[in-house]
Design an enzyme around this catalytic site. Structure first.
Site, PDB file in Angstrom:
ATOM      1  N   HIS A   1      42.251  -1.477 -32.659  1.00  0.00           N
ATOM      2  CA  HIS A   1      41.088  -1.702 -31.793  1.00  0.00           C
ATOM      3  C   HIS A   1      41.494  -2.883 -30.892  1.00  0.00           C
ATOM      4  O   HIS A   1      41.006  -3.999 -31.038  1.00  0.00           O
ATOM      5  CB  HIS A   1      39.879  -2.047 -32.662  1.00  0.00           C
ATOM      6  CG  HIS A   1      38.554  -1.996 -31.961  1.00  0.00           C
ATOM      7  ND1 HIS A   1      38.427  -1.839 -30.600  1.00  0.00           N
ATOM      8  CD2 HIS A   1      37.288  -2.093 -32.441  1.00  0.00           C
ATOM      9  CE1 HIS A   1      37.145  -1.832 -30.281  1.00  0.00           C
ATOM     10  NE2 HIS A   1      36.434  -1.983 -31.379  1.00  0.00           N
TER      11      HIS A   1
ATOM     12  N   ARG B   1      28.467  -2.000 -29.333  1.00  0.00           N
ATOM     13  CA  ARG B   1      29.116  -3.049 -28.550  1.00  0.00           C
ATOM     14  C   ARG B   1      30.194  -2.502 -27.614  1.00  0.00           C
ATOM     15  O   ARG B   1      30.197  -2.785 -26.413  1.00  0.00           O
ATOM     16  CB  ARG B   1      29.758  -4.093 -29.484  1.00  0.00           C
ATOM     17  CG  ARG B   1      28.784  -5.066 -30.091  1.00  0.00           C
ATOM     18  CD  ARG B   1      29.222  -5.440 -31.490  1.00  0.00           C
ATOM     19  NE  ARG B   1      28.927  -4.324 -32.366  1.00  0.00           N
ATOM     20  CZ  ARG B   1      27.788  -4.238 -33.070  1.00  0.00           C
ATOM     21  NH1 ARG B   1      26.951  -5.228 -33.093  1.00  0.00           N
ATOM     22  NH2 ARG B   1      27.534  -3.171 -33.789  1.00  0.00           N
TER      23      ARG B   1
HETATM   24  N1   CP Z   1      33.004  -4.168 -32.994  1.00  0.00           N
HETATM   25  C1   CP Z   1      32.742  -2.907 -32.618  1.00  0.00           C
HETATM   26  O1   CP Z   1      33.669  -2.135 -32.338  1.00  0.00           O
HETATM   27  O2   CP Z   1      31.420  -2.588 -32.558  1.00  0.00           O
HETATM   28  P1   CP Z   1      30.834  -1.150 -32.157  1.00  0.00           P
HETATM   29  O3   CP Z   1      31.201  -0.206 -33.270  1.00  0.00           O
HETATM   30  O4   CP Z   1      29.351  -1.358 -32.024  1.00  0.00           O
HETATM   31  O5   CP Z   1      31.466  -0.735 -30.871  1.00  0.00           O
END
Ligand code: CP
Length: 331
Positions: free
Chosen positions: A150, A72
């Protein structure tokens, strides 16, 4: 056409001091968050058109540097940069000179030689984005560092809540599961509290960090605590971050039985979110993940416009309503 520019420039507020990096939610004020959400709304409108590309960041370069797997975050940052006409470079640690032992600092200095405007970095170690920021002139965006932060995930979650429920203030969000290893939980609690939402963290005692209430949230070890919430935000069980032998939960089967989010544990109409990737059948029942009240695909969609807003905000100043409109007229 020159007149349009003159009129529109007059509408701009005094220039804000440039914000250098986005490493943690604590880098942002409430005004910053509200401006980013407004910018994302403007970009969402621009994406409804047949021609989705804006010339806004033409000539700029965005480097995506991922030392951990991602679907994502990496794809949405790349598409966000492309939608804004920036040049992009995507580097994954596997298959790069990192395999030959190159340090993070040397990789950052190597990429800095191309004079990028933004470096987006995901790394398993806390503080990696700070290290890069200290060695390059580019703006640095933290796409996830260890279990620390994040921030763009928290922003896209706020955007999803605002779109799905019409407000964030005074919403009650229950965040359920492996809080201990979750950078998503830490960033999201801080972002929700900043916008005056109520947050309850729910999970096994070993996965709820001691003292986390100091962030402004409540805690509960009882899954029934999710009943009172407007939104249930399910966290992934991060088995890869659990040290071998550490007894966080007796077994995954036991975890699912006691804290798994099932239709039986939800009220009708309760919204459900998950940052992905999901462990279906572990922390979330597939019937919950696929229900109409799940906002999980909306979260992915929000990731694109929010990351467009973050790139735009770091590289320009002023209200996007005015600037996007002006861009459309001159494009
Ligand atoms: N939510 C998220 O960070 O997904 P990914 O690890 O796929 O980037």
């Amino acid at each position: 056409m020159a007149d349009i520019h003159v009129v529109r420039e007059e509408l701009l507020p005094p220039v804000r001091p440039p914000r250098r990096h986005l490493i943690a939610i604590t880098d942002l004020t409430r005004d910053d968050v509200e401006r980013l959400l407004a910018t994302a709304r403007s970009f969402a409108r621009s994406l409804e058109r047949e021609m989705k590309k804006l010339p806004t960041l033409r000539g700029r370069t965005v480097v995506n540097l991922f030392y951990e797997s991602s679907t994502r975050t990496s794809s949405s940052f790349e598409l966000a940069a492309k939608r804004l006409s920036a040049d992009t470079m995507s580097i994954k640690a596997a298959g790069s000179a990192v395999d030959k032992g190159e340090s993070l600092k040397d990789t950052a200095l190597t990429l800095a030689a191309y004079d990028p405007d933004v470096i987006v970095i995901r790394h398993p170690h806390i503080g990696a984005p700070h290290l890069v920021a200290g060695n390059v002139d580019a703006h640095v965006v933290n796409a996830g560092d260890g279990k620390h932060q994040h921030p763009t995930q928290a922003l896209l979650d706020l955007y999803t809540l605002e779109q799905g429920l019409g407000r964030i203030e005074r919403l009650h969000v229950a965040i359920v599961g492996d809080v201990l290893h979750s950078r998503v939980a830490r960033s999201l609690v801080q972002a929700l509290v900043l916008l005056d939402a109520r947050v309850t963290l729910v999970g096994p005692p070993a996965l709820i960090p001691r003292g986390i209430e100091s962030l402004g949230c409540e805690t509960s070890y009882d899954i029934r605590a999710i009943e009172a919430a407007d939104v249930v935000y399910v966290l992934r069980m991060q088995r890869e971050r659990m040290q071998d032998g550490a007894n966080y939960v007796p077994t995954l089967r036991e975890y699912t039985a006691r804290w798994g989010v099932t239709p039986e544990r939800l009220r009708p109409g309760q919204k459900v979110m998950h940052p992905g990737p999901m462990n279906r059948g572990v922390e979330i029942d597939p019937r919950v993940a696929d229900a109409v009240d799940a906002l999980i695909t909306d979260q992915v969609r929000s990731g694109l416009v929010v990351r467009m807003a973050v790139l735009y905000d770091l590289l320009t100043h002023g209200p996007v309503e005015v600037k996007v409109a002006a861009m459309e007229e001159v494009a």
